[in-house]
Design a protein around this motif. Sequence first.
Motif, PDB file in Angstrom:
ATOM      1  N   ILE A 179       5.109   3.047 -48.963  1.00 64.04           N
ATOM      2  CA  ILE A 179       6.250   2.124 -48.895  1.00 64.04           C
ATOM      3  C   ILE A 179       7.365   2.736 -48.049  1.00 64.04           C
ATOM      4  CG2 ILE A 179       8.123   1.108 -50.259  1.00 64.04           C
ATOM      5  CD1 ILE A 179       5.570  -0.503 -50.485  1.00 64.04           C
ATOM      6  N   VAL A 180       7.688   3.988 -48.290  1.00 66.27           N
ATOM      7  CA  VAL A 180       8.787   4.649 -47.573  1.00 66.27           C
ATOM      8  C   VAL A 180       8.509   4.710 -46.072  1.00 66.27           C
ATOM      9  CG1 VAL A 180       9.994   6.859 -47.292  1.00 66.27           C
ATOM     10  CG2 VAL A 180       9.589   5.945 -49.571  1.00 66.27           C
ATOM     11  N   THR A 181       7.253   4.864 -45.703  1.00 62.03           N
ATOM     12  CA  THR A 181       6.912   4.966 -44.287  1.00 62.03           C
ATOM     13  C   THR A 181       6.688   3.613 -43.624  1.00 62.03           C
ATOM     14  OG1 THR A 181       4.562   5.306 -44.809  1.00 62.03           O
ATOM     15  CG2 THR A 181       5.939   7.279 -44.506  1.00 62.03           C
ATOM     16  N   SER A 182       6.708   2.516 -44.396  1.00 65.16           N
ATOM     17  CA  SER A 182       6.446   1.209 -43.788  1.00 65.16           C
ATOM     18  C   SER A 182       7.586   0.199 -43.940  1.00 65.16           C
ATOM     19  CB  SER A 182       5.156   0.601 -44.351  1.00 65.16           C
ATOM     20  OG  SER A 182       5.261   0.391 -45.736  1.00 65.16           O
ATOM     21  N   LEU A 183       8.593   0.504 -44.763  1.00 61.66           N
ATOM     22  CA  LEU A 183       9.709  -0.420 -44.972  1.00 61.66           C
ATOM     23  C   LEU A 183      11.038   0.317 -44.842  1.00 61.66           C
ATOM     24  CD1 LEU A 183       8.503  -2.433 -48.107  1.00 61.66           C
ATOM     25  CD2 LEU A 183       8.551  -3.208 -45.736  1.00 61.66           C
ATOM     26  N   PRO A 184      12.056  -0.355 -44.286  1.00 59.82           N
ATOM     27  CA  PRO A 184      13.382   0.270 -44.245  1.00 59.82           C
ATOM     28  C   PRO A 184      13.991   0.350 -45.650  1.00 59.82           C
ATOM     29  CG  PRO A 184      13.477  -1.961 -43.372  1.00 59.82           C
ATOM     30  CD  PRO A 184      12.033  -1.667 -43.638  1.00 59.82           C
ATOM     31  N   SER A 185      14.875   1.302 -45.835  1.00 58.81           N
ATOM     32  CA  SER A 185      15.450   1.542 -47.170  1.00 58.81           C
ATOM     33  C   SER A 185      16.173   0.324 -47.721  1.00 58.81           C
ATOM     34  CB  SER A 185      16.374   2.754 -47.146  1.00 58.81           C
ATOM     35  OG  SER A 185      17.437   2.538 -46.250  1.00 58.81           O
ATOM     36  N   GLU A 186      16.867  -0.444 -46.869  1.00 57.00           N
ATOM     37  CA  GLU A 186      17.578  -1.621 -47.382  1.00 57.00           C
ATOM     38  C   GLU A 186      16.617  -2.679 -47.916  1.00 57.00           C
ATOM     39  OE1 GLU A 186      17.388  -1.999 -42.858  1.00 57.00           O
ATOM     40  OE2 GLU A 186      18.081  -0.455 -44.225  1.00 57.00           O
ATOM     41  N   LEU A 187      15.422  -2.752 -47.358  1.00 52.05           N
ATOM     42  CA  LEU A 187      14.434  -3.703 -47.870  1.00 52.05           C
ATOM     43  C   LEU A 187      13.854  -3.199 -49.188  1.00 52.05           C
ATOM     44  CD1 LEU A 187      13.106  -6.389 -47.417  1.00 52.05           C
ATOM     45  CD2 LEU A 187      11.485  -5.290 -45.875  1.00 52.05           C
ATOM     46  N   ILE A 188      13.625  -1.907 -49.289  1.00 56.58           N
ATOM     47  CA  ILE A 188      13.159  -1.321 -50.558  1.00 56.58           C
ATOM     48  C   ILE A 188      14.196  -1.589 -51.655  1.00 56.58           C
ATOM     49  CG2 ILE A 188      12.609   0.833 -51.756  1.00 56.58           C
ATOM     50  CD1 ILE A 188      11.536   1.856 -49.003  1.00 56.58           C
ATOM     51  N   ASP A 189      15.458  -1.353 -51.345  1.00 61.47           N
ATOM     52  CA  ASP A 189      16.525  -1.613 -52.328  1.00 61.47           C
ATOM     53  C   ASP A 189      16.588  -3.082 -52.715  1.00 61.47           C
ATOM     54  OD1 ASP A 189      17.213   1.072 -52.294  1.00 61.47           O
ATOM     55  OD2 ASP A 189      18.883   0.785 -50.895  1.00 61.47           O
ATOM     56  N   SER A 190      16.203  -3.970 -51.817  1.00 62.81           N
ATOM     57  CA  SER A 190      16.233  -5.409 -52.108  1.00 62.81           C
ATOM     58  C   SER A 190      15.264  -5.787 -53.226  1.00 62.81           C
ATOM     59  CB  SER A 190      15.917  -6.221 -50.851  1.00 62.81           C
ATOM     60  OG  SER A 190      16.928  -6.067 -49.896  1.00 62.81           O
ATOM     61  N   PHE A 191      14.142  -5.088 -53.329  1.00 60.06           N
ATOM     62  CA  PHE A 191      13.210  -5.366 -54.432  1.00 60.06           C
ATOM     63  C   PHE A 191      13.896  -5.113 -55.768  1.00 60.06           C
ATOM     64  CE2 PHE A 191      10.099  -4.789 -51.049  1.00 60.06           C
ATOM     65  CZ  PHE A 191       9.202  -5.810 -51.319  1.00 60.06           C
TER      66      PHE A 191
ATOM     67  N   ALA B 203      11.849 -19.177 -41.634  1.00 59.20           N
ATOM     68  CA  ALA B 203      12.094 -19.968 -40.431  1.00 59.20           C
ATOM     69  C   ALA B 203      13.106 -19.331 -39.487  1.00 59.20           C
ATOM     70  CB  ALA B 203      12.555 -21.372 -40.822  1.00 59.20           C
ATOM     71  N   ASP B 204      13.937 -18.431 -40.005  1.00 60.09           N
ATOM     72  CA  ASP B 204      14.940 -17.753 -39.182  1.00 60.09           C
ATOM     73  C   ASP B 204      14.458 -16.392 -38.679  1.00 60.09           C
ATOM     74  OD1 ASP B 204      16.793 -19.833 -39.549  1.00 60.09           O
ATOM     75  OD2 ASP B 204      17.444 -18.963 -41.460  1.00 60.09           O
ATOM     76  N   ASN B 205      13.150 -16.147 -38.787  1.00 65.72           N
ATOM     77  CA  ASN B 205      12.551 -14.860 -38.399  1.00 65.72           C
ATOM     78  C   ASN B 205      13.133 -13.693 -39.187  1.00 65.72           C
ATOM     79  OD1 ASN B 205      10.654 -15.808 -36.525  1.00 65.72           O
ATOM     80  ND2 ASN B 205      12.253 -15.995 -34.977  1.00 65.72           N
ATOM     81  N   GLN B 206      13.500 -13.971 -40.407  1.00 67.01           N
ATOM     82  CA  GLN B 206      13.978 -12.929 -41.308  1.00 67.01           C
ATOM     83  C   GLN B 206      13.002 -12.798 -42.471  1.00 67.01           C
ATOM     84  OE1 GLN B 206      18.066 -14.316 -41.931  1.00 67.01           O
ATOM     85  NE2 GLN B 206      18.731 -12.600 -40.651  1.00 67.01           N
ATOM     86  N   VAL B 207      13.226 -11.799 -43.303  1.00 66.56           N
ATOM     87  CA  VAL B 207      12.335 -11.506 -44.416  1.00 66.56           C
ATOM     88  C   VAL B 207      12.598 -12.439 -45.592  1.00 66.56           C
ATOM     89  CG1 VAL B 207      11.748  -9.765 -46.166  1.00 66.56           C
ATOM     90  CG2 VAL B 207      12.046  -9.083 -43.778  1.00 66.56           C
TER      91      VAL B 207
ATOM     92  N   PRO C  18      18.693 -11.040 -45.523  1.00 70.13           N
ATOM     93  CA  PRO C  18      19.340 -11.020 -44.204  1.00 70.13           C
ATOM     94  C   PRO C  18      18.815  -9.909 -43.289  1.00 70.13           C
ATOM     95  CG  PRO C  18      20.747  -9.907 -45.766  1.00 70.13           C
ATOM     96  CD  PRO C  18      19.553 -10.421 -46.542  1.00 70.13           C
ATOM     97  N   TYR C  19      17.508  -9.635 -43.364  1.00 69.58           N
ATOM     98  CA  TYR C  19      16.918  -8.574 -42.555  1.00 69.58           C
ATOM     99  C   TYR C  19      15.858  -9.153 -41.628  1.00 69.58           C
ATOM    100  CZ  TYR C  19      19.050  -6.019 -46.359  1.00 69.58           C
ATOM    101  OH  TYR C  19      19.945  -5.557 -47.285  1.00 69.58           O
ATOM    102  N   PRO C  20      15.811  -8.679 -40.382  1.00 69.49           N
ATOM    103  CA  PRO C  20      14.805  -9.195 -39.462  1.00 69.49           C
ATOM    104  C   PRO C  20      13.396  -8.855 -39.930  1.00 69.49           C
ATOM    105  CG  PRO C  20      16.141  -7.485 -38.400  1.00 69.49           C
ATOM    106  CD  PRO C  20      16.663  -7.670 -39.783  1.00 69.49           C
ATOM    107  N   PHE C  21      12.496  -9.803 -39.765  1.00 71.68           N
ATOM    108  CA  PHE C  21      11.099  -9.598 -40.126  1.00 71.68           C
ATOM    109  C   PHE C  21      10.415  -8.761 -39.047  1.00 71.68           C
ATOM    110  CE2 PHE C  21       6.622 -10.789 -39.927  1.00 71.68           C
ATOM    111  CZ  PHE C  21       6.236 -10.574 -41.241  1.00 71.68           C
ATOM    112  N   ASP C  22       9.575  -7.863 -39.480  1.00 71.94           N
ATOM    113  CA  ASP C  22       8.775  -7.049 -38.570  1.00 71.94           C
ATOM    114  C   ASP C  22       7.309  -7.277 -38.938  1.00 71.94           C
ATOM    115  OD1 ASP C  22       7.292  -4.917 -37.383  1.00 71.94           O
ATOM    116  OD2 ASP C  22       9.080  -3.679 -37.343  1.00 71.94           O
ATOM    117  N   PRO C  23       6.475  -7.681 -37.978  1.00 73.07           N
ATOM    118  CA  PRO C  23       5.075  -7.960 -38.310  1.00 73.07           C
ATOM    119  C   PRO C  23       4.301  -6.735 -38.796  1.00 73.07           C
ATOM    120  CG  PRO C  23       5.445  -8.175 -35.944  1.00 73.07           C
ATOM    121  CD  PRO C  23       6.777  -7.955 -36.583  1.00 73.07           C
ATOM    122  N   SER C  24       4.860  -5.539 -38.625  1.00 76.33           N
ATOM    123  CA  SER C  24       4.172  -4.349 -39.124  1.00 76.33           C
ATOM    124  C   SER C  24       4.421  -4.114 -40.614  1.00 76.33           C
ATOM    125  CB  SER C  24       4.595  -3.104 -38.334  1.00 76.33           C
ATOM    126  OG  SER C  24       5.944  -2.777 -38.609  1.00 76.33           O
TER     127      SER C  24
END
Length: 105
Positions: free
Chosen positions: A15-27, A53-57, A75-81
């Motif tokens: 998880i730490v190597t595939s998601l930014p910290s702000e997204l982890i905190d969002s969970f 639809a806004d290309n966000q997560v 409010p975070y941009p989606f990354d296909p990875s």
Amino acid sequence: MPFSNPNERYASFGIVTSLPSELIDSFWFVIDKNLTGVFDLISPLHFRILKNADNQVSLEYRSNQTPSWIQFDLPYPFDPSYPREVYIVEQNRTQVILLPDEFTG
């Protein structure tokens, strides 16, 4: 009550190597502010990471006990990875976010 008042919270190496910290905190934020008291949270929790639809997560929570699901736009941009699914497990009031291949339960 499960998933309330945890002693510790962790994210796995995957998880730490595939998601930014702000997204982890969002969970943790979604669990604490939106799911606790609304759903009967029983380990493991299952989430999907989607592009809205806004290309966000968007985080989609799927209940284990009912066919219910709910999405939370972030409010975070989606990354296909980003991984498509994550699990959150709780044992002895310790909670961990894991990738599906790290989850053995």
